[in-house]
Design an enzyme around this catalytic site. Structure first.
Site, PDB file in Angstrom:
ATOM      1  N   GLU A  39       5.449 -24.080 -12.992  1.00 12.74           N
ATOM      2  CA  GLU A  39       5.439 -24.961 -11.815  1.00 12.74           C
ATOM      3  C   GLU A  39       5.159 -26.406 -12.216  1.00 12.74           C
ATOM      4  OE1 GLU A  39       3.184 -23.447  -8.516  1.00 12.74           O
ATOM      5  OE2 GLU A  39       3.318 -25.339  -7.399  1.00 12.74           O
ATOM      6  N   LYS A  59       1.366 -11.207  -9.726  1.00 11.08           N
ATOM      7  CA  LYS A  59       1.395 -12.510 -10.405  1.00 11.08           C
ATOM      8  C   LYS A  59      -0.019 -13.060 -10.462  1.00 11.08           C
ATOM      9  CE  LYS A  59       3.313 -16.373  -8.459  1.00 11.08           C
ATOM     10  NZ  LYS A  59       2.140 -17.283  -8.382  1.00 11.08           N
ATOM     11  N   SER A  68       0.377 -18.847  -1.374  1.00 14.12           N
ATOM     12  CA  SER A  68       0.717 -20.012  -0.540  1.00 14.12           C
ATOM     13  C   SER A  68       0.615 -19.644   0.941  1.00 14.12           C
ATOM     14  CB  SER A  68       2.127 -20.510  -0.863  1.00 14.12           C
ATOM     15  OG  SER A  68       3.070 -19.455  -0.819  1.00 14.12           O
TER      16      SER A  68
HETATM   17  O1  KIV Z   1       1.970 -18.885  -3.918  1.00 17.68           O
HETATM   18  C1  KIV Z   1       3.148 -19.207  -4.112  1.00 17.68           C
HETATM   19  O2  KIV Z   1       3.950 -19.357  -3.188  1.00 17.68           O
HETATM   20  C2  KIV Z   1       3.582 -19.414  -5.488  1.00 17.68           C
HETATM   21  C3  KIV Z   1       4.909 -20.060  -5.698  1.00 17.68           C
HETATM   22  C4  KIV Z   1       4.804 -21.510  -5.433  1.00 17.68           C
HETATM   23  C5  KIV Z   1       5.452 -19.802  -7.055  1.00 17.68           C
HETATM   24  O3  KIV Z   1       2.865 -19.115  -6.395  1.00 17.68           O
END
Ligand code: KIV
Length: 272
Positions: A188, A119, A52
């Site tokens: 999400e 992640k 993000s």
């Molecule tokens: O990139 C991000 O901030 C995320 C969150 C919204 C979980 O993947």
């Protein structure tokens, strides 16, 4: 709240113990050392260097332009600000299309960035990628539901898991990611009841964002919860700076609200 100086570094075993004890897990995104230190001081469990950052730091419309070099740069900055929280970093778009590429990218995030976990978004072919990462000692967090790297395939940033077929597919993908060795799952923008039943079925902790109250923990984008995101704030988020006198107080209010089980409330639960 216990004194921060008495806390040890959070591990995936601590997160599992919190799930088993029914204690909510807290997570926020961060992108730099100063915010990381402020967030760490709250007693938060995990900090995510989310891709993000493409939106909130770099001003792009999507996360697709974010590179592995961007992620390493910001992860290393956050690492320097953290002492206690578990540090998770996103593998950016098309940096994990094969097991070999994923291993190279994860190596950079862990060895150069100092992350403790990576992640990645999606199920299906990602299951083999997760298995390869885990077989090589990388701790992995999955991400299902609204997966922003798939924005063009999804036809926009849309609520997911709206019908039985979509929920059945997501359930089987979540179980496959868990079986492949994932230690954590972010869900999400999915229906609350579905997120709750999946959380009960999985033995790994499930962290929700727009997934309601029946998951094991919550994550928000830092700039959303400080009310400084440009454009419309997502309905599942809250401006914690409003009503609190400082950024530190706002961060503490969020972490306390998650740990106390009072965030999210019904008003943050998305209507389908
Ligand atoms: O990139 C991000 O901030 C995320 C969150 C919204 C979980 O993947």
């Amino acid at each position: 709240m216990s004194s921060v100086s008495q806390r040890k570094t959070v591990t995936i075993r601590d997160l599992l113990a919190k799930k088993q004890a029914g204690q909510p897990i807290s997570m926020l995104t961060a992108y730099d050392a100063s915010f990381a230190a402020r967030i760490d001081a709250t007693g938060i469990d995990c900090v995510l260097v989310g891709d993000s950052l493409g939106n909130v730091i770099l001003g792009h419309d999507t996360t697709l332009p974010v590179t592995i070099a961007d992620m390493v740069h910001h992860t290393a900055a956050v690492r320097r600000g953290l002492e206690h929280a578990l540090l998770i970093a996103d593998l950016p778009f098309l940096s994990y299309s094969s097991a070999e590429q994923a291993l190279r990218s994860a190596h950079r995030l862990l060895a150069e960035g100092g992350a403790s976990m990576v992640k990645l978004e999606g199920g299906g072919p990602m299951v083999d990628v997760v298995a390869a990462l885990c077989a090589n000692g990388v701790a992995v967090c999955g991400h299902l539901g609204l997966t922003p790297q798939h924005v063009h395939q999804l036809g926009g940033f849309r609520y997911q898991g709206k019908n039985d077929a979509a929920q059945q597919l997501m359930r089987s993908e979540a179980l496959a990611l868990q079986d492949a060795g994932a230690s954590l799952l972010v869900l999400e923008c999915v229906p609350e009841a579905f997120a709750g039943s999946l959380t009960a079925e999985l033995h790994i902790p499930v962290i929700g964002i727009g997934a309601g109250r029946q998951v094991d923990g919550q994550v928000l984008v830092l700039y959303d919860m400080l009310g400084i995101t440009t454009g419309k704030r997502p309905g599942f988020s809250q401006d914690f700076l409003a009503g609190h006198g400082s950024i530190q107080a706002a961060l503490q209010a969020y972490v306390d609200a998650v740990h106390g089980g009072v965030f999210p409330t019904e008003q943050h639960v998305l209507a389908r």
